[in-house]
Design a protein around this motif. Structure first.
Motif, PDB file in Angstrom:
ATOM      1  N   PRO A  32       4.396  -5.059  -4.548  1.00  0.00           N
ATOM      2  CA  PRO A  32       3.710  -5.012  -3.096  1.00  0.00           C
ATOM      3  C   PRO A  32       2.255  -4.028  -3.293  1.00  0.00           C
ATOM      4  O   PRO A  32       2.646  -2.713  -4.185  1.00  0.00           O
ATOM      5  N   GLU A  33       1.772  -3.813  -2.156  1.00  0.00           N
ATOM      6  CA  GLU A  33       0.234  -2.181  -2.841  1.00  0.00           C
ATOM      7  C   GLU A  33       0.999  -1.175  -1.820  1.00  0.00           C
ATOM      8  O   GLU A  33       1.236  -1.712  -0.370  1.00  0.00           O
ATOM      9  N   ALA A  34       1.405   0.285  -2.017  1.00  0.00           N
ATOM     10  CA  ALA A  34       1.521   0.603  -0.598  1.00  0.00           C
ATOM     11  C   ALA A  34       0.423   2.238  -1.118  1.00  0.00           C
ATOM     12  O   ALA A  34       0.148   2.148  -1.806  1.00  0.00           O
ATOM     13  N   ARG A  35      -0.179   1.783   0.535  1.00  0.00           N
ATOM     14  CA  ARG A  35      -1.279   2.911   0.153  1.00  0.00           C
ATOM     15  C   ARG A  35      -1.217   3.900   1.247  1.00  0.00           C
ATOM     16  O   ARG A  35      -0.226   3.755   2.608  1.00  0.00           O
ATOM     17  N   THR A  36      -1.255   5.619   1.526  1.00  0.00           N
ATOM     18  CA  THR A  36      -1.322   6.501   1.674  1.00  0.00           C
ATOM     19  C   THR A  36      -2.408   6.838   2.829  1.00  0.00           C
ATOM     20  O   THR A  36      -3.223   8.027   2.188  1.00  0.00           O
ATOM     21  N   GLY A  41      -1.255   6.622   8.466  1.00  0.00           N
ATOM     22  CA  GLY A  41       0.897   6.861   7.639  1.00  0.00           C
ATOM     23  C   GLY A  41       1.095   6.121   6.382  1.00  0.00           C
ATOM     24  O   GLY A  41      -0.578   5.734   5.814  1.00  0.00           O
ATOM     25  N   THR A  42       1.733   5.262   5.983  1.00  0.00           N
ATOM     26  CA  THR A  42       1.527   4.652   4.929  1.00  0.00           C
ATOM     27  C   THR A  42       1.930   3.005   5.117  1.00  0.00           C
ATOM     28  O   THR A  42       2.464   2.707   6.497  1.00  0.00           O
ATOM     29  N   VAL A  43       0.525   2.856   4.616  1.00  0.00           N
ATOM     30  CA  VAL A  43       0.768   1.078   5.177  1.00  0.00           C
ATOM     31  C   VAL A  43       1.432   0.053   3.742  1.00  0.00           C
ATOM     32  O   VAL A  43       0.960   0.141   1.902  1.00  0.00           O
ATOM     33  N   VAL A  44       2.384  -1.175   3.521  1.00  0.00           N
ATOM     34  CA  VAL A  44       2.524  -1.790   2.692  1.00  0.00           C
ATOM     35  C   VAL A  44       1.930  -2.479   3.023  1.00  0.00           C
ATOM     36  O   VAL A  44       2.284  -3.928   3.696  1.00  0.00           O
ATOM     37  N   LEU A  46       1.929  -6.821   1.644  1.00  0.00           N
ATOM     38  CA  LEU A  46       2.455  -7.421   0.650  1.00  0.00           C
ATOM     39  C   LEU A  46       1.207  -9.202   0.729  1.00  0.00           C
ATOM     40  O   LEU A  46       0.776  -9.268   1.567  1.00  0.00           O
ATOM     41  N   PHE A  47       1.600  -9.274  -0.449  1.00  0.00           N
ATOM     42  CA  PHE A  47       0.519 -10.738  -1.469  1.00  0.00           C
ATOM     43  C   PHE A  47       1.306 -11.968  -1.091  1.00  0.00           C
ATOM     44  O   PHE A  47       2.835 -12.429  -2.156  1.00  0.00           O
ATOM     45  N   ASP A  48       0.411 -12.486  -1.271  1.00  0.00           N
ATOM     46  CA  ASP A  48       1.267 -14.293  -1.206  1.00  0.00           C
ATOM     47  C   ASP A  48      -0.030 -15.023  -2.036  1.00  0.00           C
ATOM     48  O   ASP A  48      -0.513 -14.840  -2.247  1.00  0.00           O
TER      49      ASP A  48
END
Length: 131
Positions: A32-36, A41-44, A46-48
């Motif tokens: 997953p990729e986390a961006r703040t 706030g923090t957005v995670v 998920l990739f398929d």
């Protein structure tokens, strides 16, 4: 955010990330990729993707790093076999070589390191570089 804590939706114990990484591994997804940022706030994210073959080299390295972190959190160490299982690869010579090459590149980049450098090639185990 305080309201989420009061409703027991937000634990803040650090275990949530382990659950996310483990779920991605079980589904053979990329990490997953986390961006703040201050507004969202923090957005995670998920990739398929279609397993090992659907990932770029960098995405594979990120997956190996997070796999090593997860193994370390479980008080274990990553191995060539555990990485193959993480990506859903078989035990063929081709898969073993591809994973060995990937692990070597992760070591060279300083993402992971050998747990015991005196161990023979066949039994090498790896931990995150920071551990």
């Amino acid at each position: 955010m305080n309201a989420l804590r009061l409703m027991d939706i937000c634990a803040e114990e650090g275990t949530g990330w382990d659950v996310v990484i483990e779920a991605c591994e079980e589904a053979h997804l990329r990490s997953p990729e986390a961006r703040t940022d201050e507004l969202d706030g923090t957005v995670v994210t998920l990739f398929d993707v279609d397993g090992f073959g659907g990932m770029t080299k960098q995405q594979r390295k990120e997956a190996v790093y997070w796999h090593a972190c997860l193994c370390y959190a479980w008080r274990d160490a990553m191995s060539n076999q555990s990485v193959r299982e993480r990506f859903g690869l078989d035990d063929s010579r081709e898969s073993r070589l591809a994973v060995s090459r990937l692990i070597r590149e992760c070591c060279e980049e300083g993402l992971i390191r050998e747990e015991g450098p005196t161990v023979g090639t066949r039994y090498r185990r790896y931990i995150p570089a920071w551990a």
